[in-house]
Scaffold this active site. Sequence first.
Site, PDB file in Angstrom:
ATOM      1  N   GLY A  56       0.876  -1.170   0.000  1.00 34.68           N
ATOM      2  CA  GLY A  56       0.000   0.000   0.000  1.00 34.68           C
ATOM      3  C   GLY A  56       0.904   1.208   0.000  1.00 34.68           C
ATOM      4  N   CYS A  87       6.092  -5.398   0.488  1.00 38.42           N
ATOM      5  CA  CYS A  87       6.219  -4.086  -0.168  1.00 38.42           C
ATOM      6  C   CYS A  87       6.198  -2.949   0.864  1.00 38.42           C
ATOM      7  CB  CYS A  87       5.165  -3.947  -1.253  1.00 38.42           C
ATOM      8  SG  CYS A  87       5.645  -2.741  -2.482  1.00 38.42           S
ATOM      9  N   ARG A 117      12.984   3.193  -0.818  1.00 35.97           N
ATOM     10  CA  ARG A 117      11.597   3.228  -1.329  1.00 35.97           C
ATOM     11  C   ARG A 117      11.586   3.554  -2.818  1.00 35.97           C
ATOM     12  NH1 ARG A 117       8.367   7.542   0.773  1.00 35.97           N
ATOM     13  NH2 ARG A 117       6.517   6.410   0.109  1.00 35.97           N
ATOM     14  N   ARG A 148       5.609  -0.056  -7.514  1.00 34.77           N
ATOM     15  CA  ARG A 148       6.306   1.039  -6.783  1.00 34.77           C
ATOM     16  C   ARG A 148       7.103   0.442  -5.609  1.00 34.77           C
ATOM     17  NH1 ARG A 148       3.493   4.651  -4.095  1.00 34.77           N
ATOM     18  NH2 ARG A 148       1.671   3.315  -4.001  1.00 34.77           N
ATOM     19  N   HIS A 192       4.515  -8.387  -4.230  1.00 37.17           N
ATOM     20  CA  HIS A 192       3.136  -8.641  -3.767  1.00 37.17           C
ATOM     21  C   HIS A 192       2.685 -10.073  -4.085  1.00 37.17           C
ATOM     22  CE1 HIS A 192       1.371  -4.549  -2.958  1.00 37.17           C
ATOM     23  NE2 HIS A 192       2.449  -4.175  -3.619  1.00 37.17           N
ATOM     24  N   GLU A 194       0.326 -11.718  -2.859  1.00 36.10           N
ATOM     25  CA  GLU A 194      -1.138 -11.878  -2.734  1.00 36.10           C
ATOM     26  C   GLU A 194      -1.842 -11.494  -4.033  1.00 36.10           C
ATOM     27  OE1 GLU A 194       0.584  -9.390  -1.820  1.00 36.10           O
ATOM     28  OE2 GLU A 194      -0.559  -7.546  -2.044  1.00 36.10           O
TER      29      GLU A 194
HETATM   30  N1  GLN Z   1       5.921   2.899  -2.642  1.00 37.64           N
HETATM   31  C1  GLN Z   1       5.125   2.442  -1.545  1.00 37.64           C
HETATM   32  C2  GLN Z   1       5.641   2.979  -0.210  1.00 37.64           C
HETATM   33  O1  GLN Z   1       6.607   3.631  -0.156  1.00 37.64           O
HETATM   34  C3  GLN Z   1       5.077   0.926  -1.496  1.00 37.64           C
HETATM   35  C4  GLN Z   1       4.317   0.390  -2.695  1.00 37.64           C
HETATM   36  C5  GLN Z   1       3.587  -0.887  -2.430  1.00 37.64           C
HETATM   37  O2  GLN Z   1       3.388  -1.327  -1.302  1.00 37.64           O
HETATM   38  N2  GLN Z   1       3.129  -1.480  -3.507  1.00 37.64           N
HETATM   39  O3  GLN Z   1       5.072   2.732   0.793  1.00 37.64           O
END
Ligand code: GLN
Length: 214
Positions: A56, A87, A117, A148, A192, A194
């Site tokens: 997230g 993530c 990140r 991301r 991810h 899931e």
């Molecule tokens: N870029 C998000 C963060 O810094 C992580 C992205 C993700 O969980 N898919 O929290």
Amino acid sequence: MVSETKQKLTIGVLALQGAFLEHIHMLNNLDLVEEAIPVRTLEQLNAVDALIIPGGESTAMALIAERCQLLEPLREFVRRKPTWGTCAGMILLADEATSTKKGGQQLLGGLEIAVNRNQFGTQKDSFDTLLHMPELVGDDPFRAVFIRAPVITAILSDSVKVVARLEQAVGQTEAETIVAVRQGHLFATAFHPELTHDDRLHKYFVNVALQHLS
Ligand code: GLN
């Protein structure tokens, strides 16, 4: 407190923000899971044997956790109890993070790694790639979805075990970059699991949790 003979687990998925429903669905189909529940309160956190912190937005999740007075209880939880960060969840578990939000961001810490990140750029730079993790999931490669995503830039303790690396360069990010680690009761993946139909890493985590009940 759970008994040492416990065979089926109640697993919580932190549900403040992000991709928590997909984890809950996947866990609820596993034999060794009694029940998977969303965790939004201290009572729910206290009721689970193990926790997944989903993907997230780590900054948003930390802010909401702080507002709900869950930040300190979560820090306590991850010090002792089996936790898997995927993530954004991996970022929250890390002891150190770079490319953080201006002004910094709260981490839970506990996992002795440093992460960067948004290593691969923005949403449009999302990708999937095959990873081999024989010790975790057997010989068939795992299709890992990166959105991301962060990567692990440093291992800060000998007790952290690298369990997956990128097998090919992706953009500016070199092959061999670390994307999953395990440190005792803590497990972290930059991707991810899931969001696929492959539940092998969820089964792996349930087994890690069974070995580290407290
Ligand atoms: N870029 C998000 C963060 O810094 C992580 C992205 C993700 O969980 N898919 O929290």
